[in-house]
Design a protein around this motif. Structure first.
Motif, short mmCIF file in Angstrom:
data_model
loop_
_atom_site.label_atom_id
_atom_site.label_comp_id
_atom_site.label_asym_id
_atom_site.label_seq_id
_atom_site.Cartn_x
_atom_site.Cartn_y
_atom_site.Cartn_z
N THR A 146 1.09 -1.32 -0.21
CA THR A 146 0.02 -0.16 -0.09
C THR A 146 0.82 1.38 -0.02
N VAL A 147 0.31 2.25 -0.38
CA VAL A 147 0.79 3.53 -0.38
C VAL A 147 0.04 4.59 0.44
N ALA A 164 8.19 4.65 -4.75
CA ALA A 164 6.91 5.12 -5.23
C ALA A 164 6.94 6.80 -5.30
N GLN A 205 9.50 8.38 -2.65
CA GLN A 205 10.04 7.67 -1.50
C GLN A 205 10.78 6.25 -2.12
N GLY A 219 -5.32 2.53 -2.20
CA GLY A 219 -3.62 2.82 -2.00
C GLY A 219 -3.10 1.56 -2.31
N LEU A 276 4.36 8.30 1.85
CA LEU A 276 4.91 9.51 1.18
C LEU A 276 4.42 10.86 1.79
N ASN A 326 5.35 -1.52 1.73
CA ASN A 326 4.37 -0.50 1.95
C ASN A 326 5.17 0.84 1.78
N PHE A 327 4.61 1.88 1.43
CA PHE A 327 5.25 3.26 1.31
C PHE A 327 4.39 4.18 2.21
N VAL A 380 4.09 2.77 -8.39
CA VAL A 380 5.19 2.02 -8.06
C VAL A 380 5.96 1.50 -8.71
N THR A 423 -1.76 2.64 -7.96
CA THR A 423 -2.50 2.36 -6.70
C THR A 423 -3.80 2.54 -6.88
N ASP A 439 4.64 10.17 -6.86
CA ASP A 439 3.39 10.87 -7.12
C ASP A 439 3.43 11.68 -8.57
N MET A 465 -1.16 6.65 -7.19
CA MET A 465 0.49 6.73 -7.25
C MET A 465 1.23 5.56 -7.83
#
Length: 601
Positions: free
Chosen positions: A26-27, A75, A85, A60, A113, A110-111, A41, A56, A77, A39
């Motif tokens: 997930t982000v 990841a 990130q 997310g 941001l 997982n991220f 990845v 995502t 945007d 987002m």
């Protein structure tokens, strides 16, 4: 089911199982924990080649199908609201962990941001605005945080997490020299740009037409040293840039007009670092002056196979290893051959060519006093360490003690202006050099010393000023020693007087140049006022205030007898008058020391 259909189904199943592994997760927004939609990845090879990406969903979530292998994941945007990130919140792509995926395995990453701030501006060149120039943001550690390219108008924008960065622009085509903000040629001197979430910071850059240098890195047999690193430094030793040689040992880089020294380092740790012209140290390597648009293709390095020196640096009181200590190897002439920094346990490994070296450890944070191996405070007192190709010499731990401090300023006596780049040196009771410091833009310096008594000297390596002694003493011998304890934090200021340059030479009785001879100017009491060491052609130069002096030549290696200029002893030595604008040339001849008795020291 027919046989043909069964085969087709079997092949489809095999195709699916080949990519049945994935990276998923997930982000979310770092501040609120809310899932972030749309987002991207992306999974890359360790070398930076994009392999696959995914976007995502409303929750997310993402899922990237990948073949088995090793990947670095990040990841970002696409709209630029949130900063990129790297996996494990690493500060750069290169420092992010490699994720290993085996067949039929799924790995979760997982991220979270952070909302970013923007650095934007225009990059201009001496030929106007250009598209495709690279603008990069670097962490203060020197790793690259992110990059982008300029538009046709030279504009760029970078979204970064809140923090401090240095911004650089460079030209992959190699026509223009890299530049840092603001109008700096190297990372160390670049201005820091502070990024705040939700705000935009301006940073314009200008690239000037560069000089292009190229050459080869080979071993002593002439075979190429692949992937060697060639580093460019300013003439005074500040890091500027580097490049990597190809499989044939060939390298090329573009650099701003100026004067540089170059070093070649072997990534495989087989060959010792090398300098141009076969020099044995950075200091003795030839400076290369380059003009805008100039092309030089004659830079060549010959690297020698090395041997290793390994050991640890520890706290003398606790025995614990000390990280971040510089360990350096010195040539017989006192120049530095190479250096490394100790690891978290205080460990170090030096790669050196065959020969004899002295090893020292010093602390750039000035908590611990410098020590030469084994437990000596000066170069003169330290023994030689012999290095053989292909062998490892293991040394006993070097124990560093915390010291007392001396700090102050060096200024021009007439104008009171600070003197940048002056050296302040501390000498032990036996006259051996213990420590030096270089003054800052403000003329400030700071030294750390083990407990003891020291004489301090300030001098100008450019020889515009004559040496100065503590409390305005007129000579080294007349200056008062300064007593240092662990708790000392003494202040010592120096005011330098403009000097007159005195030149001279030393030859042996065969008329050949005598290098490595210490030539000292004495006042009429016989006290030491200034000293210089002859170089390869036997020449020397030093700066003196107007006055009358006598000169003596001493060979620290003991090969030659002590010789006075114009006489056999100090009493009958010639007097040399130095005025404010001129001084006679001083020529000395040294004779081999008698084998029946030791040379005087």
């Amino acid at each position: 089911m027919t046989k043909a259909l069964r085969i087709a189904v079997g092949m489809a199943l095999l195709g699916a199982s080949a990519n049945a592994q994935s990276i998923n997760g997930t982000v979310r927004e770092a501040q609120t924990g809310a899932p972030l939609r749309s987002m991207v990845v992306a999974a890359y090879t360790s070398a930076g080649a994009l392999q696959a990406n995914a976007t995502t969903d409303a929750n997310g979530r993402y899922d990237i199908a990948l073949p088995a292998g090793r990947y670095r994941v990040l990841a970002y945007d696409p709209t630029g609201t949130f900063a990129t990130q790297f996996a494990a919140d690493a500060p750069s792509f290169e420092e992010s962990p490699e994720t290993v995926i085996v067949a039929l395995q799924s790995v979760t990453i997982n991220f979270a941001l952070q909302r970013g701030g923007m650095v934007s501006g225009i990059v201009l060149t001496s030929g106007g605005a250009r598209a495709g120039l690279i603008v990069a943001a670097y962490n203060l550690s020197g790793t690259r945080r992110g990059f982008t390219s300029t538009s046709s108008s030279g504009a760029y924008s970078l979204v970064l997490p809140p923090g401090n960065y240095k911004i650089a622009a460079y030209d992959d085509a190699g026509a223009f020299a890299p530049a840092f903000f603001r109008d700096r040629t190297n990372f160390a001197e670049a201005d820091i740009v502070t990024v705040t979430a939700g705000r935009s910071t301006g940073a314009d850059l200008f690239l000037q037409l560069g000089a292009r240098v190229s050459g080869t890195v080979t071993n002593s047999s002439g075979a190429p040293v692949a992937n060697a690193i060639v580093i460019a430094f300013s003439a005074t030793g500040s890091f500027v840039t580097f490049t990597t040689a190809d499989a044939n040992g060939a390298f090329m880089l573009t650099i701003a007009p100026g004067t540089y020294r170059f070093v070649a380092v072997d990534n495989s740790f087989t060959y010792a670092a090398g300098f141009l012209g076969g020099a044995s140290s950075f200091e003795s390597s030839p400076p290369i002056s380059l003009a805008a648009g100039q092309v030089r293709s004659d830079l060549s390095f010959r690297l020698e196979r090395g041997g290793l020196v390994a050991g640890r640096v520890v706290d003398a009181t606790t025995g614990a290893g000390i990280a971040g200590i510089t360990v350096a190897a010195y040539n017989p002439d006192g120049t530095q051959r190479t250096f490394v920094t100790t690891d978290a346990n205080g460990g170090y490994v030096l790669l050196l060519p065959s020969g004899n070296f002295k090893i020292a450890a010093f602390d750039s944070l000035l908590v611990y006093a410098t020590q030469f191996y084994p437990q000596q405070i000066s170069f003169a007192q330290a023994p030689w360490i012999s290095i053989a190709v292909g062998q490892t010499t293991s040394l006993q731990p070097l124990m560093l003690s915390k010291g007392g401090h001396v700090s102050g300023t060096v200024s021009d006596q007439l104008t009171a202006a600070p003197v940048k780049g002056a050296l302040v040196a501390a000498y032990a009771a036996d006259g051996s050099l213990v420590a030096t410091a270089t003054t800052s833009e403000a003329g400030a310096y700071r030294l750390v010393l083990t407990p003891g008594a020291y004489r301090l000297v300030a001098f100008d390596p450019h020889l515009l000023y004559a040496p100065a002694y503590l409390n305005a003493a007129t000579s080294f011998d007349a200056s008062s020693p300064l007593t240092i304890t662990v708790s000392t934090d003494a202040k010592a200021d120096f005011a330098l007087r403009r000097g007159t340059l005195v030149r001279g030479s030393v030859v042996d009785n065969s008329g050949l140049p005598a290098a490595g001879i210490a030539v000292t100017a004495l006042d009429l009491n016989g006290d030491r006022v200034a000293s210089a060491t002859t170089v390869a052609d036997g020449s020397f130069q030093l700066a003196l205030v107007p006055g009358t002096y006598k000169f003596v030549a001493v060979d620290p290696a003991g090969r030659y007898r002590i010789e006075y200029y114009g006489g056999a002893t100090f009493a009958d030595a010639a007097k040399v008058t130095v005025d404010a604008t001129d001084a006679p040339r001083v020529a000395l001849t040294v004779h081999l020391a008698s084998r029946r008795r030791a040379a005087r020291h």
